[in-house]
Design a protein around this motif. Structure first.
Motif, PDB file in Angstrom:
ATOM      1  N   ARG A 108      -8.447   1.345  -0.254  1.00  0.00           N
ATOM      2  CA  ARG A 108      -8.410   2.585   0.528  1.00  0.00           C
ATOM      3  C   ARG A 108      -7.601   2.403   1.817  1.00  0.00           C
ATOM      4  NH1 ARG A 108     -13.393   3.694   0.248  1.00  0.00           N
ATOM      5  NH2 ARG A 108     -14.045   2.385   1.984  1.00  0.00           N
ATOM      6  N   VAL A 109      -7.861   1.312   2.544  1.00  0.00           N
ATOM      7  CA  VAL A 109      -7.151   1.073   3.800  1.00  0.00           C
ATOM      8  C   VAL A 109      -5.673   0.763   3.533  1.00  0.00           C
ATOM      9  CG1 VAL A 109      -6.994  -0.472   5.790  1.00  0.00           C
ATOM     10  CG2 VAL A 109      -9.208   0.408   5.067  1.00  0.00           C
ATOM     11  N   ALA A 110      -5.395  -0.042   2.511  1.00  0.00           N
ATOM     12  CA  ALA A 110      -4.006  -0.392   2.199  1.00  0.00           C
ATOM     13  C   ALA A 110      -3.226   0.823   1.702  1.00  0.00           C
ATOM     14  CB  ALA A 110      -3.962  -1.502   1.166  1.00  0.00           C
ATOM     15  N   SER A 111      -3.874   1.756   1.028  1.00  0.00           N
ATOM     16  CA  SER A 111      -3.172   2.955   0.541  1.00  0.00           C
ATOM     17  C   SER A 111      -2.773   3.872   1.691  1.00  0.00           C
ATOM     18  CB  SER A 111      -4.038   3.719  -0.458  1.00  0.00           C
ATOM     19  OG  SER A 111      -5.121   4.340   0.206  1.00  0.00           O
ATOM     20  N   GLN A 112      -3.390   3.715   2.852  1.00  0.00           N
ATOM     21  CA  GLN A 112      -3.044   4.522   4.025  1.00  0.00           C
ATOM     22  C   GLN A 112      -2.173   3.739   5.007  1.00  0.00           C
ATOM     23  OE1 GLN A 112      -6.813   5.850   5.521  1.00  0.00           O
ATOM     24  NE2 GLN A 112      -7.101   7.283   3.823  1.00  0.00           N
ATOM     25  N   GLY A 113      -1.700   2.566   4.570  1.00  0.00           N
ATOM     26  CA  GLY A 113      -0.789   1.787   5.388  1.00  0.00           C
ATOM     27  C   GLY A 113      -1.442   0.763   6.288  1.00  0.00           C
ATOM     28  N   GLY A 114      -2.735   0.552   6.174  1.00  0.00           N
ATOM     29  CA  GLY A 114      -3.441  -0.418   7.021  1.00  0.00           C
ATOM     30  C   GLY A 114      -3.491  -1.798   6.395  1.00  0.00           C
ATOM     31  N   ASP A 115      -4.214  -2.701   7.062  1.00  0.00           N
ATOM     32  CA  ASP A 115      -4.392  -4.073   6.573  1.00  0.00           C
ATOM     33  C   ASP A 115      -5.589  -4.102   5.610  1.00  0.00           C
ATOM     34  OD1 ASP A 115      -4.390  -6.775   6.155  1.00  0.00           O
ATOM     35  OD2 ASP A 115      -5.164  -7.292   8.149  1.00  0.00           O
ATOM     36  N   GLY A 116      -5.298  -4.038   4.325  1.00  0.00           N
ATOM     37  CA  GLY A 116      -6.348  -3.999   3.305  1.00  0.00           C
ATOM     38  C   GLY A 116      -7.133  -5.286   3.197  1.00  0.00           C
ATOM     39  N   SER A 117      -6.471  -6.405   3.448  1.00  0.00           N
ATOM     40  CA  SER A 117      -7.140  -7.699   3.315  1.00  0.00           C
ATOM     41  C   SER A 117      -8.279  -7.849   4.327  1.00  0.00           C
ATOM     42  CB  SER A 117      -6.119  -8.819   3.492  1.00  0.00           C
ATOM     43  OG  SER A 117      -6.741 -10.061   3.333  1.00  0.00           O
ATOM     44  N   SER A 118      -8.008  -7.513   5.584  1.00  0.00           N
ATOM     45  CA  SER A 118      -9.076  -7.638   6.595  1.00  0.00           C
ATOM     46  C   SER A 118     -10.145  -6.568   6.402  1.00  0.00           C
ATOM     47  CB  SER A 118      -8.495  -7.578   7.994  1.00  0.00           C
ATOM     48  OG  SER A 118      -7.860  -6.339   8.202  1.00  0.00           O
ATOM     49  N   ALA A 119      -9.774  -5.385   5.892  1.00  0.00           N
ATOM     50  CA  ALA A 119     -10.769  -4.345   5.623  1.00  0.00           C
ATOM     51  C   ALA A 119     -11.698  -4.766   4.483  1.00  0.00           C
ATOM     52  CB  ALA A 119     -10.080  -3.029   5.276  1.00  0.00           C
ATOM     53  N   GLY A 120     -11.139  -5.435   3.483  1.00  0.00           N
ATOM     54  CA  GLY A 120     -11.963  -5.932   2.370  1.00  0.00           C
ATOM     55  C   GLY A 120     -12.954  -6.981   2.826  1.00  0.00           C
ATOM     56  N   ARG A 121     -12.498  -7.883   3.692  1.00  0.00           N
ATOM     57  CA  ARG A 121     -13.421  -8.908   4.213  1.00  0.00           C
ATOM     58  C   ARG A 121     -14.492  -8.295   5.098  1.00  0.00           C
ATOM     59  NH1 ARG A 121     -12.088 -13.856   2.953  1.00  0.00           N
ATOM     60  NH2 ARG A 121      -9.926 -14.364   2.533  1.00  0.00           N
ATOM     61  N   ALA A 122     -14.116  -7.287   5.868  1.00  0.00           N
ATOM     62  CA  ALA A 122     -15.089  -6.642   6.758  1.00  0.00           C
ATOM     63  C   ALA A 122     -16.139  -5.864   5.976  1.00  0.00           C
ATOM     64  CB  ALA A 122     -14.372  -5.705   7.725  1.00  0.00           C
ATOM     65  N   ALA A 123     -15.834  -5.445   4.761  1.00  0.00           N
ATOM     66  CA  ALA A 123     -16.783  -4.665   3.958  1.00  0.00           C
ATOM     67  C   ALA A 123     -17.825  -5.546   3.272  1.00  0.00           C
ATOM     68  CB  ALA A 123     -16.032  -3.850   2.910  1.00  0.00           C
ATOM     69  N   MET A 124     -17.624  -6.854   3.271  1.00  0.00           N
ATOM     70  CA  MET A 124     -18.554  -7.772   2.599  1.00  0.00           C
ATOM     71  C   MET A 124     -19.512  -8.417   3.584  1.00  0.00           C
ATOM     72  SD  MET A 124     -16.559  -9.871  -0.353  1.00  0.00           S
ATOM     73  CE  MET A 124     -15.304 -10.550   0.673  1.00  0.00           C
ATOM     74  N   SER A 125     -20.616  -8.944   3.044  1.00  0.00           N
ATOM     75  CA  SER A 125     -21.538  -9.748   3.851  1.00  0.00           C
ATOM     76  C   SER A 125     -20.830 -11.020   4.292  1.00  0.00           C
ATOM     77  CB  SER A 125     -22.774 -10.123   3.042  1.00  0.00           C
ATOM     78  OG  SER A 125     -23.511  -8.976   2.722  1.00  0.00           O
ATOM     79  N   GLY A 126     -21.185 -11.498   5.477  1.00  0.00           N
ATOM     80  CA  GLY A 126     -20.515 -12.659   6.047  1.00  0.00           C
ATOM     81  C   GLY A 126     -20.604 -13.904   5.186  1.00  0.00           C
ATOM     82  N   TRP A 127     -21.755 -14.158   4.597  1.00  0.00           N
ATOM     83  CA  TRP A 127     -21.920 -15.390   3.832  1.00  0.00           C
ATOM     84  C   TRP A 127     -21.156 -15.368   2.520  1.00  0.00           C
ATOM     85  CZ3 TRP A 127     -24.733 -15.386  -0.841  1.00  0.00           C
ATOM     86  CH2 TRP A 127     -25.454 -14.222  -1.108  1.00  0.00           C
ATOM     87  N   LEU A 128     -20.782 -14.190   2.027  1.00  0.00           N
ATOM     88  CA  LEU A 128     -19.944 -14.107   0.829  1.00  0.00           C
ATOM     89  C   LEU A 128     -18.464 -13.980   1.190  1.00  0.00           C
ATOM     90  CD1 LEU A 128     -21.967 -11.792  -1.571  1.00  0.00           C
ATOM     91  CD2 LEU A 128     -21.457 -14.195  -1.873  1.00  0.00           C
ATOM     92  N   ALA A 129     -18.167 -13.372   2.335  1.00  0.00           N
ATOM     93  CA  ALA A 129     -16.778 -13.143   2.724  1.00  0.00           C
ATOM     94  C   ALA A 129     -16.064 -14.442   3.073  1.00  0.00           C
ATOM     95  CB  ALA A 129     -16.721 -12.185   3.914  1.00  0.00           C
ATOM     96  N   ASP A 130     -16.805 -15.467   3.480  1.00  0.00           N
ATOM     97  CA  ASP A 130     -16.174 -16.726   3.869  1.00  0.00           C
ATOM     98  C   ASP A 130     -15.406 -17.367   2.719  1.00  0.00           C
ATOM     99  OD1 ASP A 130     -17.193 -16.416   6.399  1.00  0.00           O
ATOM    100  OD2 ASP A 130     -18.959 -17.678   6.019  1.00  0.00           O
ATOM    101  N   GLY A 131     -15.937 -17.320   1.509  1.00  0.00           N
ATOM    102  CA  GLY A 131     -15.271 -17.960   0.375  1.00  0.00           C
ATOM    103  C   GLY A 131     -14.473 -16.997  -0.481  1.00  0.00           C
TER     104      GLY A 131
END
Length: 166
Positions: free
Chosen positions: A95-118
């Protein structure tokens, strides 16, 4: 054979051989011994006392099986949670990448911290659509178990920041 009723106040007859009295009672024949009850100290030991060790062994066996079943249920919950988090992250990244934003950091921010690390998140922008892919490793509760990582992919059309197509 019935006896005739005795007048009031008349003495009653002593028990005869045809009407038995309990052994050891007054007036019973002399040669019979009274019925004895077992003495408490001579009774056989109770079953509960002899089976105490067996119950402890059975309890230990069942506790081990119950702990293993509980850990399997926890592992199943972690697998389901990792799949859900991977899907959420891939939708957010697309969703964020389709609007021209940084999709990678938005994907990490949408996950729980303990799962986003790996996790690995990729959301390369395309001309007409964006395909975001998120791979999340599944943590193991028991070291003997290992699972393949979960991968979820989401594709969304590219839109401008105002909500229309470019």
């Amino acid at each position: 054979m019935t006896r005739p009723p005795t007048p009031a106040g008349a003495p009653t007859a002593a028990p005869t051989a045809t009407s038995p009295s309990p052994p050891g009672a007054p007036g019973s024949p002399v040669g019979l011994s009274p019925r004895r009850r077992p003495r408490p100290h001579l009774r056989p030991r109770s079953r509960r006392r002899r089976d105490g060790g067996q119950a402890a062994v059975e309890f230990a066996g069942w506790v081990g099986i119950l702990i293993l079943a509980a850990l399997a249920a926890v592992q199943l919950g972690i697998v389901a949670y990792a799949v859900q988090q991977a899907g959420t992250a891939s939708r957010a990244a697309a969703r964020v990448a389709s609007q021209g934003g940084d999709g990678s950091s938005a994907g990490r921010a949408a996950m729980s911290g303990w799962l986003a690390d790996g996790a690995s998140v990729s959301a390369p922008a395309g001309a007409e659509e964006v395909t975001a892919s998120v791979t999340v490793p599944i943590p193991a509760v028991l070291p003997l178990l290992s699972f393949d990582p979960v991968t979820r992919t989401t594709t969304m059309p590219v839109t401008s920041s105002e909500g229309g197509t470019p």
